[in-house]
Write a protein that holds these residues in place. Structure first.
Motif, mmCIF file in Angstrom:
data_model
loop_
_atom_site.group_PDB
_atom_site.id
_atom_site.type_symbol
_atom_site.label_atom_id
_atom_site.label_comp_id
_atom_site.label_asym_id
_atom_site.label_seq_id
_atom_site.Cartn_x
_atom_site.Cartn_y
_atom_site.Cartn_z
ATOM 1 N N ARG A 196 0.795 -1.225 -0.139
ATOM 2 C CA ARG A 196 -0.053 -0.056 0.263
ATOM 3 C C ARG A 196 0.893 1.271 0.090
ATOM 4 N NH1 ARG A 196 -2.828 0.384 5.778
ATOM 5 N NH2 ARG A 196 -1.103 -0.795 7.177
ATOM 6 N N ILE A 197 0.290 2.303 -0.234
ATOM 7 C CA ILE A 197 1.110 3.440 -0.299
ATOM 8 C C ILE A 197 0.595 4.566 0.629
ATOM 9 C CG2 ILE A 197 1.567 5.534 -1.575
ATOM 10 C CD1 ILE A 197 1.196 3.848 -4.206
ATOM 11 N N LEU A 198 1.489 5.089 1.674
ATOM 12 C CA LEU A 198 1.170 6.158 2.545
ATOM 13 C C LEU A 198 1.585 7.440 1.800
ATOM 14 C CD1 LEU A 198 2.502 4.865 5.711
ATOM 15 C CD2 LEU A 198 0.360 4.123 4.740
ATOM 16 N N GLU A 199 0.564 8.592 2.136
ATOM 17 C CA GLU A 199 0.766 9.822 1.779
ATOM 18 C C GLU A 199 0.996 10.574 3.036
ATOM 19 O OE1 GLU A 199 -2.134 11.333 -0.765
ATOM 20 O OE2 GLU A 199 -1.389 10.256 -2.555
ATOM 21 N N LEU A 200 2.237 11.230 3.308
ATOM 22 C CA LEU A 200 2.703 11.760 4.436
ATOM 23 C C LEU A 200 3.226 13.038 4.622
ATOM 24 C CD1 LEU A 200 4.704 8.529 5.815
ATOM 25 C CD2 LEU A 200 2.591 9.288 6.489
ATOM 26 N N THR A 250 3.637 16.795 0.490
ATOM 27 C CA THR A 250 3.411 15.284 1.017
ATOM 28 C C THR A 250 4.412 14.362 0.195
ATOM 29 O OG1 THR A 250 1.756 14.693 -0.653
ATOM 30 C CG2 THR A 250 0.952 15.538 1.173
ATOM 31 N N ILE A 251 4.579 13.252 0.872
ATOM 32 C CA ILE A 251 5.756 12.344 0.238
ATOM 33 C C ILE A 251 5.046 10.882 0.112
ATOM 34 C CG2 ILE A 251 7.760 11.007 0.810
ATOM 35 C CD1 ILE A 251 9.262 13.399 1.591
ATOM 36 N N ARG A 252 5.009 10.417 -0.984
ATOM 37 C CA ARG A 252 4.372 8.994 -1.135
ATOM 38 C C ARG A 252 5.359 7.840 -0.654
ATOM 39 N NH1 ARG A 252 0.010 8.759 -5.008
ATOM 40 N NH2 ARG A 252 1.154 6.961 -5.956
ATOM 41 N N VAL A 253 5.043 6.980 0.366
ATOM 42 C CA VAL A 253 5.949 6.049 0.962
ATOM 43 C C VAL A 253 5.228 4.848 0.602
ATOM 44 C CG1 VAL A 253 6.990 5.044 3.089
ATOM 45 C CG2 VAL A 253 6.765 7.804 2.599
ATOM 46 N N GLY A 254 6.047 3.948 0.078
ATOM 47 C CA GLY A 254 5.312 2.497 -0.202
ATOM 48 C C GLY A 254 5.608 1.649 1.172
ATOM 49 N N VAL A 255 4.686 0.923 1.420
ATOM 50 C CA VAL A 255 4.758 -0.210 2.550
ATOM 51 C C VAL A 255 4.629 -1.642 2.019
ATOM 52 C CG1 VAL A 255 3.738 -0.964 4.801
ATOM 53 C CG2 VAL A 255 3.513 1.573 3.954
ATOM 54 N N LEU A 292 5.571 -0.319 -6.981
ATOM 55 C CA LEU A 292 5.659 0.975 -6.148
ATOM 56 C C LEU A 292 6.670 2.090 -6.659
ATOM 57 C CD1 LEU A 292 5.875 -0.722 -2.820
ATOM 58 C CD2 LEU A 292 3.932 0.496 -3.705
ATOM 59 N N GLU A 293 7.843 1.349 -7.458
ATOM 60 C CA GLU A 293 8.591 2.444 -8.122
ATOM 61 C C GLU A 293 7.711 3.007 -9.161
ATOM 62 O OE1 GLU A 293 11.898 -0.258 -8.793
ATOM 63 O OE2 GLU A 293 13.186 1.353 -7.624
ATOM 64 N N GLU A 294 7.031 2.486 -10.061
ATOM 65 C CA GLU A 294 6.016 3.023 -11.078
ATOM 66 C C GLU A 294 5.203 3.947 -10.686
ATOM 67 O OE1 GLU A 294 4.356 -0.224 -13.339
ATOM 68 O OE2 GLU A 294 6.355 -0.847 -14.337
ATOM 69 N N GLU A 295 5.068 3.635 -9.378
ATOM 70 C CA GLU A 295 3.838 4.972 -8.636
ATOM 71 C C GLU A 295 4.657 5.737 -8.031
ATOM 72 O OE1 GLU A 295 0.767 2.628 -6.472
ATOM 73 O OE2 GLU A 295 1.258 0.771 -7.895
ATOM 74 N N ASN A 296 5.807 5.936 -8.186
ATOM 75 C CA ASN A 296 6.455 7.179 -7.855
ATOM 76 C C ASN A 296 6.484 7.250 -6.365
ATOM 77 O OD1 ASN A 296 7.102 7.977 -10.513
ATOM 78 N ND2 ASN A 296 5.130 8.787 -10.668
ATOM 79 N N TYR A 318 16.940 -2.771 -5.356
ATOM 80 C CA TYR A 318 16.441 -1.252 -4.851
ATOM 81 C C TYR A 318 17.179 -0.814 -4.006
ATOM 82 C CZ TYR A 318 13.199 1.750 -2.340
ATOM 83 O OH TYR A 318 12.844 2.993 -1.901
ATOM 84 N N ASP A 319 17.549 0.407 -4.338
ATOM 85 C CA ASP A 319 18.806 1.304 -3.548
ATOM 86 C C ASP A 319 18.243 2.543 -2.954
ATOM 87 O OD1 ASP A 319 18.073 2.769 -5.911
ATOM 88 O OD2 ASP A 319 20.298 2.956 -6.402
ATOM 89 N N GLY A 320 16.661 2.691 -2.967
ATOM 90 C CA GLY A 320 16.240 3.880 -2.249
ATOM 91 C C GLY A 320 15.938 3.743 -0.789
ATOM 92 N N PRO A 321 15.632 5.041 -0.045
ATOM 93 C CA PRO A 321 15.481 4.840 1.341
ATOM 94 C C PRO A 321 14.567 3.808 1.794
ATOM 95 C CG PRO A 321 15.114 7.003 0.263
ATOM 96 C CD PRO A 321 15.035 6.051 -0.825
ATOM 97 N N LEU A 322 15.071 3.102 2.774
ATOM 98 C CA LEU A 322 14.425 2.180 3.361
ATOM 99 C C LEU A 322 14.272 2.011 5.012
ATOM 100 C CD1 LEU A 322 13.324 -1.068 2.838
ATOM 101 C CD2 LEU A 322 15.886 -1.717 3.400
ATOM 102 N N VAL A 323 13.150 1.730 5.333
ATOM 103 C CA VAL A 323 12.758 1.536 6.863
ATOM 104 C C VAL A 323 12.274 0.072 7.100
ATOM 105 C CG1 VAL A 323 11.228 2.112 8.830
ATOM 106 C CG2 VAL A 323 12.514 3.843 7.522
#
Length: 743
Positions: free
Chosen positions: A347-351, A358-363, A397-401, A455-460
């Motif tokens: 899912r995607i969070l808009e924070l 806002t920032i879109r974060v994938g979960v 999720l990457e396609e959904e930016n 995947y080399d993007g930000p990760l939690v």
């Protein structure tokens, strides 16, 4: 004065029954096969167990103490004189057992069996009179903390302990609004059932308890399984409740929920929680409840499981209510768990980022580390696995930016080691994931051997106390590579691997290896410590490897040279400060902390009053405090306060009904675990037919706002906010560096 005399009469009645009517149960004797099994058991433990312990006089002494504790941990049957008579076995048990002699174990067991039968017979005979004589207006207390109890000096002291225990049980039933005329019937039936089961004890029961009193000294995951228990492998070894999806374990007289199987009926229904104690089971919507206190685990399992689509009702003592919890009824529709339902979901969070942006974060939520081994072995190109599914979700999720991702491993109890390694490979270019050290002290490494895209993007990575085994391997690797932030609660701490060994009679599950991170740290006992810690939803003294007796220690081996992908750990002090400031004014977070504070206070209670007025007033105070906490949260959210908790219960019931309806779908599951500890939740062995609609349907895209996720899951919300904070801090650092270069 008359009231006191009545209570004394009840004690005298029970004492007389015990003193003059001893049980005439026949002695239980061990077999030749059990003698051979005992010798094999000791050999396997000494030769193959990771701890390399020798069964000597010191371990024999510990074996005696543990055996007595397993038989009579509540100190309600043996007297100090009994214990003194057993001292002659203290340093003999190692010599006896190694040579196939079981005299000590069976002598003690027969004494216990005789005391237990005698006590239950007396209770069944005298309970109605005892209950009639009880006075709930006098000030007496019932001791809950049995760890501080010494062995009773004589039979009279044991009788007094039993009188107080029965009185507490009666009072609990009165507080649960049980009609007075039904209370004696309920307890007589409970103890009659227990007596019936006690009369069925045989040599397998005695040998299993005696053997496990030894194996548990090596570590809590090393266990002996009798032939009967081995045959019922799915229920007793895996402790899997077919029908509702819960993993159970015995605890004193109770059946305790160890964990909830992800995507199972109990998980979807949402009310049953780890450490809850099941005290009664009812069938269908209105069938009578069967009291299961004191039942064997396999008998409780048999009562709970049933055909898919049928309903089971559980009465539980909630863990969060502490030792004096009030009963809660939970209705669950039995079902099977489908592999697809345990699949990773996105899912995607808009924070909020600040300045109105806002920032879109994938979960990516991963309930378990699964793989369809059967489909893979037969060459099915589309076989399901955690890694294959997550790889697709990352691409989507990457396609959904999305600008970052959260991998949610909360309540993920592990699964396939192969999948933990392969999943890590989606977030690093190449390199080892885990080290495994055998009892021979040979170490081998596993992980991603070939360089490939990742995947080399930000990760939690979000973990909690129920994240175990394979989850800890993945989270530990991400932390060691400095590939992302680990947030949440300290993980479970299970860093051991077990192997099944057949014996002459039954099987031995033995710990042969330990997991180590590439940093050289063990995941055992300590678990993975988050970079940023959230309040724990689970009591570490009740849940986790550290809560288990004789758990293997945390230790270290040589680290593996590995790449560090970022300097994200350097941001932890700033991120922690921002998180603590934000959470201090978050109403959902404050509500969570209030609930945890209450639970902590409840756990600290060591005794309860047997005065009914006092107990009812204590219940009233707990309800008033719960209402205050709820209304404080509602006020912070701009909602109308509640007049009573009943209003909240009504809304919870509606949500529960929705969850039950959602759970009523066709499902099937197969799970494999490298250490043999997986749990399969199903109601029968047949596969369900899938409808074309189910096969062709695809989940809708889920985008959740900050407000929605905060009210639904404050911890996930905070994990997302921390990821956004990290992005903002990194952007500022890049901007500052660029400015300096321009100057």
């Amino acid at each position: 004065m008359r009231k006191a005399i009545l209570n004394t009469a009840a004690v005298l009645t029970l004492t007389t029954g015990l003193g003059l009517s001893p049980s005439s149960s026949a002695l239980i004797e061990y077999s030749k096969a059990q003698q051979e099994t005992a010798t094999e058991l000791v050999e396997q433990l000494e030769q193959r167990h990771y701890a390399k312990l020798k069964y000597n006089d010191e371990l024999s002494s510990a074996h005696l103490d543990n055996y007595l504790d397993n038989l009579d941990g509540s100190k309600m049957f043996f007297t100090a004189a009994d214990i003194a008579s057993f001292e002659r076995f203290r340093t003999q048990m190692d010599d006896e057992l190694s040579n196939g002699r079981l005299d000590a174990g069976f002598t003690i067991f027969n004494r216990f069996h005789d005391h237990l039968s005698t006590r239950l017979e007396a209770l069944v005979e005298t309970l109605p009179q005892m209950i009639d004589a009880m006075d709930f207006t006098i000030d007496e207390r019932y001791q809950l903390d049995i760890d501080t109890l010494a062995w009773a000096q004589d039979q009279a002291e044991l009788d007094e302990r039993w009188r107080l225990q029965i009185k507490n049980q009666v009072l609990n039933l009165r507080l649960a609004d049980k009609p007075q005329e039904e209370i004696a019937k309920t307890l007589v039936k409970r103890y009659t059932n227990q007596l019936s089961r006690v009369n069925q004890y045989n040599s397998q029961d005695a040998f299993q308890i005696y053997a496990n009193a030894l194996t548990e000294l090596y570590d809590p995951h090393t266990n002996y399984f009798s032939p009967r228990r081995s045959e019922n492998f799915n229920i007793n070894m895996r402790l899997s409740l077919e029908g509702i999806g819960a993993v159970l374990s015995p605890e004193d007289e109770y059946t305790r929920v160890a964990r909830i199987v992800p995507a199972g009926p109990a998980d979807k229904q949402g009310e049953l929680k780890p450490s809850d104690r099941i005290v009664a089971v009812g069938q269908d919507e209105d069938g009578p409840f069967e009291d299961v206190i004191g039942w064997r685990l396999d008998e409780v399992v048999e009562l709970i499981r049933g055909p898919k689509g049928s309903t089971v009702r559980l009465q539980v003592l909630p863990a969060k209510g502490g030792t004096d919890a009030e009963r809660k009824t939970i209705k669950i529709v039995r079902n099977k768990v489908k592999l697809e339902e345990q699949s990773a979901q996105k899912r995607i969070l808009e924070l909020p980022k600040g300045n109105g942006e806002t920032i879109r974060v994938g979960v990516i939520d991963i309930p378990t580390f699964y793989i369809d081994f059967e489909a893979m072995r037969r060459g099915d190109e589309n076989y399901k696995s955690t890694t294959r599914d997550v790889k697709k979700l990352i691409a989507e999720l990457e396609e959904e930016n999305v600008e970052g991702m959260i991998v949610d491993l909360r309540r993920n109890g592990g699964g396939s080691l192969q999948e933990a390694n392969d999943l890590t490979g989606l977030f690093i270019e190449y390199g080892p994931t885990v080290q495994i050290r055998h009892s021979s002290r040979r170490v081998w490494r596993d992980g991603k051997r070939l360089r490939s895209t990742y995947y080399d993007g930000p990760l939690v990575v979000l973990i909690n106390r129920l994240s175990a085994s394979a989850s800890e391997i993945f989270a530990g690797a991400i932390q060691d590579y400095d590939r992302g932030l680990i947030v949440g609660d300290r993980s479970y701490g299970k860093g051991t691997v077990q192997t099944m060994v057949p014996l002459t009679e039954g099987q031995l599950k033995i710990t042969e290896s330990k997991f180590y991170r590439i940093s050289g740290d063990s995941t055992q006992h300590r678990g993975v410590v988050p970079d940023i810690s959230f309040p724990s939803l689970y009591d570490p003294e009740e849940i986790g490897e550290s809560a288990l007796d004789n758990a293997l220690d945390w230790d270290q081996i040589n680290p593996v040279r590995h790449r560090r992908y970022s300097n994200v750990d350097s941001l932890v002090p700033q991120l922690t400060e921002i998180f603590e400031t934000r959470s201090s004014s978050n109403p959902e977070f404050l509500y969570l902390q209030d609930q945890l504070a209450v639970a902590e206070e409840n756990r600290a209670i060591t005794s309860v009053s047997l005065n009914e007025t006092v107990r009812r007033e204590e219940r009233k105070q707990r309800e008033e405090r719960a209402l205050t906490i709820e209304n404080r949260r509602r006020a912070a959210r701009g909602e109308e306060p509640l007049a009573s908790l009943d209003e909240l219960d009504e809304s919870d019931d509606e949500a529960a009904d929705d969850a039950v309806a959602d759970a009523d779908v066709d499902a099937d599951t197969e799970a494999e675990n490298t250490n043999g500890s997986s749990a399969v939740a199903s109601s029968d062995d047949s596969a369900d037919e899938e409808t074309p609609e189910a096969e062709d349907s695809t989940p809708e895209k889920v985008i959740v706002s900050a407000e929605e996720i905060a009210s639904e899951d404050v911890l996930l919300s905070e994990a997302g906010n921390i990821l956004v904070d990290a992005l903002v801090l990194q952007e500022r650092a890049y901007a500052l560096t660029a400015a300096k270069q321009d100057n």
